[in-house]
Design a protein around this motif. Structure first.
Motif, PDB file in Angstrom:
ATOM      1  N   LYS A  49       0.818  -1.223   0.000  1.00 17.38           N
ATOM      2  CA  LYS A  49       0.000   0.000   0.000  1.00 17.38           C
ATOM      3  C   LYS A  49       0.853   1.275   0.000  1.00 17.38           C
ATOM      4  O   LYS A  49       0.575   2.225  -0.744  1.00 17.38           O
ATOM      5  CB  LYS A  49      -0.937  -0.022   1.215  1.00 17.38           C
ATOM      6  CG  LYS A  49      -1.945   1.104   1.226  1.00 17.38           C
ATOM      7  CD  LYS A  49      -2.905   0.952   2.369  1.00 17.38           C
ATOM      8  CE  LYS A  49      -3.620   2.236   2.733  1.00 17.38           C
ATOM      9  NZ  LYS A  49      -3.799   3.240   1.713  1.00 17.38           N
ATOM     10  N   ASN A  50       1.910   1.286   0.809  1.00 20.34           N
ATOM     11  CA  ASN A  50       2.761   2.487   0.886  1.00 20.34           C
ATOM     12  C   ASN A  50       3.433   2.789  -0.446  1.00 20.34           C
ATOM     13  O   ASN A  50       3.493   3.942  -0.879  1.00 20.34           O
ATOM     14  CB  ASN A  50       3.838   2.325   1.963  1.00 20.34           C
ATOM     15  CG  ASN A  50       3.209   2.416   3.335  1.00 20.34           C
ATOM     16  OD1 ASN A  50       2.158   3.031   3.507  1.00 20.34           O
ATOM     17  ND2 ASN A  50       3.851   1.766   4.301  1.00 20.34           N
ATOM     18  N   GLN A  51       3.919   1.716  -1.089  1.00 20.26           N
ATOM     19  CA  GLN A  51       4.599   1.910  -2.380  1.00 20.26           C
ATOM     20  C   GLN A  51       3.612   2.407  -3.446  1.00 20.26           C
ATOM     21  O   GLN A  51       3.944   3.252  -4.274  1.00 20.26           O
ATOM     22  CB  GLN A  51       5.262   0.605  -2.834  1.00 20.26           C
ATOM     23  CG  GLN A  51       6.446   0.205  -1.967  1.00 20.26           C
ATOM     24  CD  GLN A  51       7.212  -0.986  -2.532  1.00 20.26           C
ATOM     25  OE1 GLN A  51       7.320  -1.169  -3.739  1.00 20.26           O
ATOM     26  NE2 GLN A  51       7.761  -1.802  -1.653  1.00 20.26           N
ATOM     27  N   VAL A  52       2.386   1.887  -3.401  1.00 21.67           N
ATOM     28  CA  VAL A  52       1.361   2.323  -4.366  1.00 21.67           C
ATOM     29  C   VAL A  52       1.036   3.796  -4.120  1.00 21.67           C
ATOM     30  O   VAL A  52       0.995   4.608  -5.057  1.00 21.67           O
ATOM     31  CB  VAL A  52       0.084   1.443  -4.254  1.00 21.67           C
ATOM     32  CG1 VAL A  52      -1.069   2.040  -5.065  1.00 21.67           C
ATOM     33  CG2 VAL A  52       0.374   0.019  -4.714  1.00 21.67           C
ATOM     34  N   LEU A  82      -0.621 -15.903  -1.780  1.00 20.58           N
ATOM     35  CA  LEU A  82       0.106 -15.024  -2.701  1.00 20.58           C
ATOM     36  C   LEU A  82      -0.839 -14.490  -3.793  1.00 20.58           C
ATOM     37  O   LEU A  82      -0.806 -13.309  -4.141  1.00 20.58           O
ATOM     38  CB  LEU A  82       1.277 -15.789  -3.343  1.00 20.58           C
ATOM     39  CG  LEU A  82       2.172 -14.969  -4.262  1.00 20.58           C
ATOM     40  CD1 LEU A  82       2.981 -13.950  -3.463  1.00 20.58           C
ATOM     41  CD2 LEU A  82       3.117 -15.878  -5.060  1.00 20.58           C
ATOM     42  N   ALA A  83      -1.680 -15.383  -4.305  1.00 20.01           N
ATOM     43  CA  ALA A  83      -2.637 -14.988  -5.362  1.00 20.01           C
ATOM     44  C   ALA A  83      -3.562 -13.888  -4.848  1.00 20.01           C
ATOM     45  O   ALA A  83      -3.843 -12.904  -5.540  1.00 20.01           O
ATOM     46  CB  ALA A  83      -3.441 -16.204  -5.816  1.00 20.01           C
ATOM     47  N   TRP A  84      -4.049 -14.053  -3.613  1.00 15.11           N
ATOM     48  CA  TRP A  84      -4.950 -13.051  -3.027  1.00 15.11           C
ATOM     49  C   TRP A  84      -4.222 -11.713  -2.857  1.00 15.11           C
ATOM     50  O   TRP A  84      -4.757 -10.649  -3.161  1.00 15.11           O
ATOM     51  CB  TRP A  84      -5.491 -13.566  -1.684  1.00 15.11           C
ATOM     52  CG  TRP A  84      -6.510 -12.661  -1.074  1.00 15.11           C
ATOM     53  CD1 TRP A  84      -6.302 -11.722  -0.111  1.00 15.11           C
ATOM     54  CD2 TRP A  84      -7.901 -12.581  -1.425  1.00 15.11           C
ATOM     55  NE1 TRP A  84      -7.476 -11.059   0.169  1.00 15.11           N
ATOM     56  CE2 TRP A  84      -8.469 -11.567  -0.618  1.00 15.11           C
ATOM     57  CE3 TRP A  84      -8.712 -13.265  -2.331  1.00 15.11           C
ATOM     58  CZ2 TRP A  84      -9.830 -11.228  -0.698  1.00 15.11           C
ATOM     59  CZ3 TRP A  84     -10.057 -12.924  -2.412  1.00 15.11           C
ATOM     60  CH2 TRP A  84     -10.602 -11.917  -1.602  1.00 15.11           C
ATOM     61  N   LYS A  85      -2.959 -11.818  -2.401  1.00 13.79           N
ATOM     62  CA  LYS A  85      -2.165 -10.601  -2.162  1.00 13.79           C
ATOM     63  C   LYS A  85      -1.953  -9.825  -3.470  1.00 13.79           C
ATOM     64  O   LYS A  85      -2.160  -8.607  -3.525  1.00 13.79           O
ATOM     65  CB  LYS A  85      -0.811 -11.031  -1.562  1.00 13.79           C
ATOM     66  CG  LYS A  85      -0.004  -9.896  -1.025  1.00 13.79           C
ATOM     67  CD  LYS A  85       1.235 -10.433  -0.320  1.00 13.79           C
ATOM     68  CE  LYS A  85       2.154  -9.278  -0.019  1.00 13.79           C
ATOM     69  NZ  LYS A  85       3.526  -9.607   0.065  1.00 13.79           N
ATOM     70  N   ILE A  86      -1.555 -10.524  -4.521  1.00 14.08           N
ATOM     71  CA  ILE A  86      -1.195  -9.815  -5.764  1.00 14.08           C
ATOM     72  C   ILE A  86      -2.437  -9.450  -6.593  1.00 14.08           C
ATOM     73  O   ILE A  86      -2.481  -8.394  -7.227  1.00 14.08           O
ATOM     74  CB  ILE A  86      -0.197 -10.654  -6.598  1.00 14.08           C
ATOM     75  CG1 ILE A  86       1.083 -10.866  -5.790  1.00 14.08           C
ATOM     76  CG2 ILE A  86       0.131  -9.961  -7.918  1.00 14.08           C
ATOM     77  CD1 ILE A  86       2.125 -11.705  -6.476  1.00 14.08           C
ATOM     78  N   ASN A  87      -3.427 -10.311  -6.589  1.00 17.30           N
ATOM     79  CA  ASN A  87      -4.575 -10.037  -7.466  1.00 17.30           C
ATOM     80  C   ASN A  87      -5.697  -9.247  -6.785  1.00 17.30           C
ATOM     81  O   ASN A  87      -6.429  -8.531  -7.462  1.00 17.30           O
ATOM     82  CB  ASN A  87      -5.127 -11.350  -8.028  1.00 17.30           C
ATOM     83  CG  ASN A  87      -4.150 -12.000  -9.002  1.00 17.30           C
ATOM     84  OD1 ASN A  87      -3.157 -11.377  -9.378  1.00 17.30           O
ATOM     85  ND2 ASN A  87      -4.421 -13.229  -9.398  1.00 17.30           N
ATOM     86  N   VAL A  88      -5.820  -9.393  -5.460  1.00 13.17           N
ATOM     87  CA  VAL A  88      -6.946  -8.725  -4.798  1.00 13.17           C
ATOM     88  C   VAL A  88      -6.464  -7.565  -3.916  1.00 13.17           C
ATOM     89  O   VAL A  88      -6.879  -6.418  -4.119  1.00 13.17           O
ATOM     90  CB  VAL A  88      -7.786  -9.730  -3.984  1.00 13.17           C
ATOM     91  CG1 VAL A  88      -9.039  -9.045  -3.448  1.00 13.17           C
ATOM     92  CG2 VAL A  88      -8.177 -10.930  -4.848  1.00 13.17           C
ATOM     93  N   GLU A  89      -5.572  -7.868  -2.971  1.00 12.28           N
ATOM     94  CA  GLU A  89      -5.107  -6.771  -2.086  1.00 12.28           C
ATOM     95  C   GLU A  89      -4.465  -5.658  -2.897  1.00 12.28           C
ATOM     96  O   GLU A  89      -4.671  -4.469  -2.623  1.00 12.28           O
ATOM     97  CB  GLU A  89      -4.118  -7.302  -1.048  1.00 12.28           C
ATOM     98  CG  GLU A  89      -4.827  -7.983   0.109  1.00 12.28           C
ATOM     99  CD  GLU A  89      -3.862  -8.666   1.075  1.00 12.28           C
ATOM    100  OE1 GLU A  89      -2.679  -8.270   1.141  1.00 12.28           O
ATOM    101  OE2 GLU A  89      -4.299  -9.617   1.741  1.00 12.28           O
TER     102      GLU A  89
END
Ligand SMILES: NC(=O)c1ccc[n+]([C@@H]2O[C@H](COP(=O)([O-])OP(=O)(O)OC[C@H]3O[C@@H](n4cnc5c(N)ncnc54)[C@H](OP(=O)(O)O)[C@@H]3O)[C@@H](O)[C@H]2O)c1
Length: 296
Positions: A49-52, A82-89
């Protein structure tokens, strides 16, 4: 116009960045590991989130095309966290940042949101994913729909003339194998709407230029099974199609289930778009051949 592309080193994103860079836009090419060759490269992790937030603060984009994702369907099934982190979060981070900066968000999604029982899906058909990748893509779509201004672009089996994000796509894999006269197996019982990245990128460009909102199926125009598609590739490039052996998906050791027929109906795009339309498969492959000719 300041344009931020996430996943600009990927199969779709690299072509989109290439086309956008030929226009009078300020193009910012987001990536994690593979530095993009078009646009101003900006390295940030979409799942952080911070980087975004920092990237959005720096760029203040008018338009964001969010194409970064974990696209390996089996990896998503095996590593759901990992999938949830990259695709959803990550999509949540992008959506929240886009909301704050009043950016028009285009989110790239997939035919795998459908269960594949009927095929030829329209934008209004009910999604019902049968694997975790499809579930994460549908969940990401749900987050994007919280925005006032958004567009969801769905595609199917993307291919193109250049390797991207450190891997080759189905058509290039096939092309390389056939050129080396190697036999290969391709499934007969899976239907999609193969999508040339150049065609998809041009259509997406029109989406952002006209700020078209809603959901669009921007795949190729032809429903075809993988085996017939492979044969067509061989024909187009004048390679030996007898090297391609038909098999059924029961013979494949895939970890995730695949929809049987996730082909997309592109009637809406055919009607609404004015500058470029979903290409029939023969035309798309001819276009790819032109792109590859200097390297053949
Ligand atoms: N490929 C298909 O057949 C297909 C079909 C339908 C829909 N789609 C959708 O189309 C979109 C584009 O897919 P694609 O095939 O072009 O992707 P791809 O070639 O697999 O590339 C994935 C991209 O995501 C970036 N990325 C991954 N994790 C990241 C992270 N944590 N932070 C920042 N960037 C990250 C990668 O950057 P680095 O390489 O720099 O790490 C790369 O640019 C995706 O939304 C996908 O779900 C793809």
């Amino acid at each position: 116009m300041r344009l931020l592309i996430t996943g600009a080193s990927g199969l779709f994103g690299s072509k989109f960045a290439e086309i956008a860079a030929t226009k009078k836009y300020e193009v910012y090419a987001g990536y994690l590991r593979d530095r993009p060759s078009c646009g101003v490269p900006i390295q940030f992790d979409v799942s952080d989130k911070n980087q975004v937030d920092m990237a959005f603060k720096k760029i203040s984009p008018d338009v964001v095309v969010h194409a970064a994702a974990l696209t390996d369907v089996d990896k998503c099934e095996l590593n759901k966290k990992l999938a949830w982190k990259i695709n959803v979060e990550a999509t949540k981070n992008i959506v929240e940042a886009a909301k704050r900066s009043y950016s028009f968000l285009v989110c790239i999604s997939s035919d795998y949101v459908f269960n594949g029982k009927t095929g030829f899906y329209r934008e209004t058909d009910r999604p019902d994913p049968i694997n975790y990748y499809g579930f994460t893509k549908l969940s990401a779509e749900g987050l994007v729909k919280n925005l006032r201004e958004y567009c969801i672009v769905r595609a199917s089996v993307i291919y193109g003339s250049t390797p991207a994000a450190g891997k080759i796509n189905f058509v290039l894999w096939l092309f390389n194998k056939l050129k080396r006269n190697e036999q290969l197996n391709v499934v007969t019982d899976q239907w999609n709407s193969p999508t040339l990245n150049t065609n998809m990128a041009e259509m997406t460009m029109e989406i952002i230029e006209r700020k078209l909102a809603g959901t669009f199926h921007l795949s190729g125009a032809t429903r075809i099974n993988r085996y017939d598609f492979a044969k067509l590739v061989a024909q187009t490039f004048k390679l030996d199609s007898d090297l391609i052996r038909p098999i059924t998906s029961a013979k494949c050791s895939w970890f995730a289930n695949r929809p049987r027929d996730s082909s997309l109906d592109t009637a809406k795009a055919q009607e609404v778009l004015e500058n470029s339309k979903p290409l029939p498969i023969n035309q798309a492959l001819e276009r790819m051949k032109q792109e590859l000719t200097p390297f053949m």
